[in-house]
Design an enzyme around this catalytic site. Sequence first.
Site, PDB file in Angstrom:
ATOM      1  N   TYR A  50      16.252  55.401 -81.452  1.00 54.56           N
ATOM      2  CA  TYR A  50      16.515  54.822 -80.209  1.00 54.56           C
ATOM      3  C   TYR A  50      16.468  55.901 -79.020  1.00 54.56           C
ATOM      4  CZ  TYR A  50      18.426  50.764 -82.467  1.00 54.56           C
ATOM      5  OH  TYR A  50      18.707  49.648 -83.164  1.00 54.56           O
ATOM      6  N   GLY A 101      17.416  37.864 -75.706  1.00 51.66           N
ATOM      7  CA  GLY A 101      17.448  37.309 -74.367  1.00 51.66           C
ATOM      8  C   GLY A 101      16.945  35.821 -74.307  1.00 51.66           C
ATOM      9  N   GLY A 129      18.181  36.428 -79.581  1.00 46.86           N
ATOM     10  CA  GLY A 129      16.961  36.074 -79.597  1.00 46.86           C
ATOM     11  C   GLY A 129      16.416  37.057 -78.485  1.00 46.86           C
TER      12      GLY A 129
END
Length: 331
Positions: free
Chosen positions: A59, A211, A209
């Site tokens: 990330y 958002g 999902g």
Amino acid sequence: MKYRTLGPDLTVSALGLGCMPMAGVGANMYGAANEAESIATIHRAIELGVTLFDTAEVYGPLINEELVGRAIRGKRDRLVIATKFGFRFGDDGKVSGVDSTPANIRRACEGSLQRLGIDTIDLFYQHRVDPNVPIEDTVGAMAELVREGKLRFLGLSEASAATLRKAAAVHPIAALQSEYSLWERDIEEEILPTCRELGTGFVPYSPLGRGFLTGQITSRDDLPEGDYRRNDPRYSEENFAENLKIVDVVKRIAAAHGVSGAQVALAWLLAQGDDVVPIPGSKRRATLEDSMAAVEVSLTAEDLTALDRAAPRGGTAGPRYGGPMMKMVRL
């Protein structure tokens, strides 16, 4: 907050915090993030009793772990810090492939410890299965780091049931992290039952999902330019309207309970078993507080049936990833 157990004895909050949106894979993956607000979100999560915080070397890369490290400084007690390894980086700092060789595992572990500013990683996941390295060799190298005191518990991410079985034969696997939500239920067929057979906890990522299940996104125009989801097959023009039918049911149940759509989607996941610990991602305190309130939402049997009918396994329009990323899951 309520608490659950992953594996035999790793106690964590029933909902963890996915930290990827704070500094994710690429700029503005889920909209722009503000570092000060991201750190304040982690601090607020700790105040709310959240103990599980999820990050990864990839990330950023690297900068997400550094952000989490700054946020937990002086607040480490009782926290369960989870991070992931499994990629190789080129000289330009970009991902150049998967790599779960013992040497890369050790390099990643040492780097994560330094960036997080901690002495021991509580939960260390293989981020994606490396088809070129036997899982027994990978887990064996991870187990050596457990013996050295650098890791506490081991996990896998997006592994198949067969891979999980092989891994667990080498060392206990406390958690398997994979996508799981109302619009992604394929793990229910074989992977989740295998976890339960082996005593491995399950950690759903993207439980909302990406958002979509919150009901806050009503068209593709709601997504900012450069947002990753503009290239998500399930957000595509041909699939968007079909998938909104799931959200319509979520909204109806949310209205009946006087709660948010996100809380309904998370409460549905929590109702799937005490060994399920979702990690909704958030980069703002407002969305964090809304998500964490899901632990107090009790769905009725009728609610659960309606949601199951609206979102059956395999019923979502479109694959969850594009082709290249789909080739890296369930190995």
